[in-house]
Enzyme design. Structure first.
Site, PDB file in Angstrom:
ATOM      1  N   GLY A  31      26.117 -58.886 -15.599  1.00 16.97           N
ATOM      2  CA  GLY A  31      24.718 -58.488 -15.686  1.00 16.97           C
ATOM      3  C   GLY A  31      23.758 -59.547 -15.171  1.00 16.97           C
ATOM      4  N   GLY A  36      23.257 -60.421  -4.801  1.00 13.09           N
ATOM      5  CA  GLY A  36      24.701 -60.658  -4.632  1.00 13.09           C
ATOM      6  C   GLY A  36      25.501 -59.542  -5.291  1.00 13.09           C
ATOM      7  N   HIS A  37      25.173 -59.265  -6.563  1.00 19.91           N
ATOM      8  CA  HIS A  37      25.841 -58.159  -7.268  1.00 19.91           C
ATOM      9  C   HIS A  37      25.586 -56.832  -6.537  1.00 19.91           C
ATOM     10  CE1 HIS A  37      24.908 -60.908 -10.836  1.00 19.91           C
ATOM     11  NE2 HIS A  37      26.217 -60.776 -10.922  1.00 19.91           N
TER      12      HIS A  37
HETATM   13  P1  AMP Z   1      29.130 -62.298 -12.467  1.00 18.34           P
HETATM   14  O1  AMP Z   1      28.099 -61.383 -13.011  1.00 18.34           O
HETATM   15  O2  AMP Z   1      28.635 -63.694 -12.221  1.00 18.34           O
HETATM   16  O3  AMP Z   1      30.411 -62.258 -13.258  1.00 18.34           O
HETATM   17  O4  AMP Z   1      29.507 -61.751 -11.024  1.00 18.34           O
HETATM   18  C1  AMP Z   1      29.974 -60.440 -10.852  1.00 18.34           C
HETATM   19  C2  AMP Z   1      30.481 -60.276  -9.447  1.00 18.34           C
HETATM   20  O5  AMP Z   1      29.427 -60.517  -8.521  1.00 18.34           O
HETATM   21  C3  AMP Z   1      31.605 -61.270  -9.091  1.00 18.34           C
HETATM   22  O6  AMP Z   1      32.582 -60.617  -8.315  1.00 18.34           O
HETATM   23  C4  AMP Z   1      30.874 -62.314  -8.293  1.00 18.34           C
HETATM   24  O7  AMP Z   1      31.702 -62.997  -7.376  1.00 18.34           O
HETATM   25  C5  AMP Z   1      29.840 -61.477  -7.572  1.00 18.34           C
HETATM   26  N1  AMP Z   1      28.717 -62.309  -7.146  1.00 18.34           N
HETATM   27  C6  AMP Z   1      27.974 -63.142  -7.915  1.00 18.34           C
HETATM   28  N2  AMP Z   1      27.072 -63.807  -7.164  1.00 18.34           N
HETATM   29  C7  AMP Z   1      27.266 -63.397  -5.889  1.00 18.34           C
HETATM   30  C8  AMP Z   1      26.645 -63.727  -4.635  1.00 18.34           C
HETATM   31  N3  AMP Z   1      25.661 -64.607  -4.542  1.00 18.34           N
HETATM   32  N4  AMP Z   1      27.103 -63.107  -3.534  1.00 18.34           N
HETATM   33  C9  AMP Z   1      28.114 -62.193  -3.606  1.00 18.34           C
HETATM   34  N5  AMP Z   1      28.727 -61.835  -4.746  1.00 18.34           N
HETATM   35  C10 AMP Z   1      28.312 -62.432  -5.877  1.00 18.34           C
END
Ligand code: AMP
Length: 281
Positions: A31, A36-37
């Site tokens: 969340g 990116g997400h």
């Molecule tokens: P998180 O919420 O941090 O667990 O991330 C969820 C998903 O989003 C994971 O697969 C991350 O690698 C991806 N993610 C987070 N930040 C980025 C970003 N800047 N660019 C691409 N994917 C991202």
């Protein structure tokens, strides 16, 4: 778009989708969603009839003294963003819903989790693999989407899927960055303006390394040392690791050749950030 809080309701709904022959894409997240997400959600939207985004700050992947309690959360904003990006379902369970009381089974892995973030955050990948396995069992997606931002995590998940025969295709997507190069992260919300400026040292050091390699440098330790020196010259940065490794095995590279991953982690003030670049040399 539907917001679902229980496993039973989600299973029921997806059973129906599956019966109608619809392909299911899953985007697991914690969340506080950013572009990116959302790049993962949009990719999933293009490749599946049904897109599920899970939003769950998973306690088992945080260590003692880490930021589980303060991790940023905003479910209303997240559901709005998911809807805009084309998700069909947001699955946002409470901890008590996700984990049975006194859960005792976990998923773990040898070797690949010993290095990089696995070394700095003992138990982290066990928590990640366990929650992702649970999500795979609950959602039974055809495809699941992960960002290159967490390079070691994608490798670990791919290996887990291979070794434990999960019937899901893992799709990777590139790192989305702010205009000035900082890798987007939910944790960037912790940074004050001075720290935000200091955090740029990570992407700058990686960019510099890419240039040196393009100019012909092939010694892994020289590149690693150079990055460490640059990051350490930033007074607000406290370096955790710099690794110049084989992008598939995470073994350190004396000579830079083939698929190369250069990964860094550092604390900027009290915020732990990671970044990386992948190169074909
Ligand atoms: P998180 O919420 O941090 O667990 O991330 C969820 C998903 O989003 C994971 O697969 C991350 O690698 C991806 N993610 C987070 N930040 C980025 C970003 N800047 N660019 C691409 N994917 C991202």
């Amino acid at each position: 778009m539907k917001l679902i809080k229980t496993k039973a309701e989600l299973r029921d709904m997806l059973k129906e989708e599956r019966r109608r022959g619809k392909g299911i894409g899953l985007v697991p997240t914690m969340g506080y969603l950013h572009e990116g997400h959302l790049s993962l959600v949009k990719k999933a939207r293009q490749e599946n009839e049904t897109v599920v985004v899970s939003i769950f700050v998973n306690p088992t992947q945080f260590g003692e003294g880490e930021d589980y309690g303060t991790y940023p959360r905003d479910l209303n904003q997240d559901t709005d963003r998911c809807e805009e990006a084309g998700a069909d379902i947001v699955f946002a369970p409470e901890v008590e819903e996700m984990y049975a009381q006194k859960s005792a089974a976990f998923v773990d892995m040898d070797r690949l989790t010993d290095r990089l973030c696995g070394a700095s955050r003992p138990g982290h990948f066990r928590g990640v693999m366990t929650v992702v396995s649970k999500l795979f069992n609950i959602v039974r997606p055809d495809r699941a989407y992960f960002g290159q931002k967490d390079a070691q995590q994608v490798l670990v998940i791919k290996r887990m899927v291979r070794d434990l025969d999960f019937d899901v295709q893992i799709v990777e997507a590139p790192i989305v960055r702010e205009a000035d190069g900082l890798a987007m992260s939910s944790r960037n919300a912790y940074l004050n303006p001075t720290e935000r400026a200091a955090a740029l040292v990570l992407s700058r050091a990686l960019c510099g390394a890419r240039q040196r390699i393009e100019d012909g440098e092939r010694r892994g330790d020289v590149i690693g040392f150079d990055i460490a020196r640059q990051i350490s010259s930033e007074p607000l940065a406290d370096l955790d690791y710099v690794e110049v490794v084989d992008a598939k095995t995470l073994e350190p590279l004396r000579e830079i050749r083939g698929s190369v991953l250069i990964a860094v982690a550092a604390r900027i003030g009290s915020t732990r950030l990671i970044d990386n670049i992948k190169l074909e040399v």
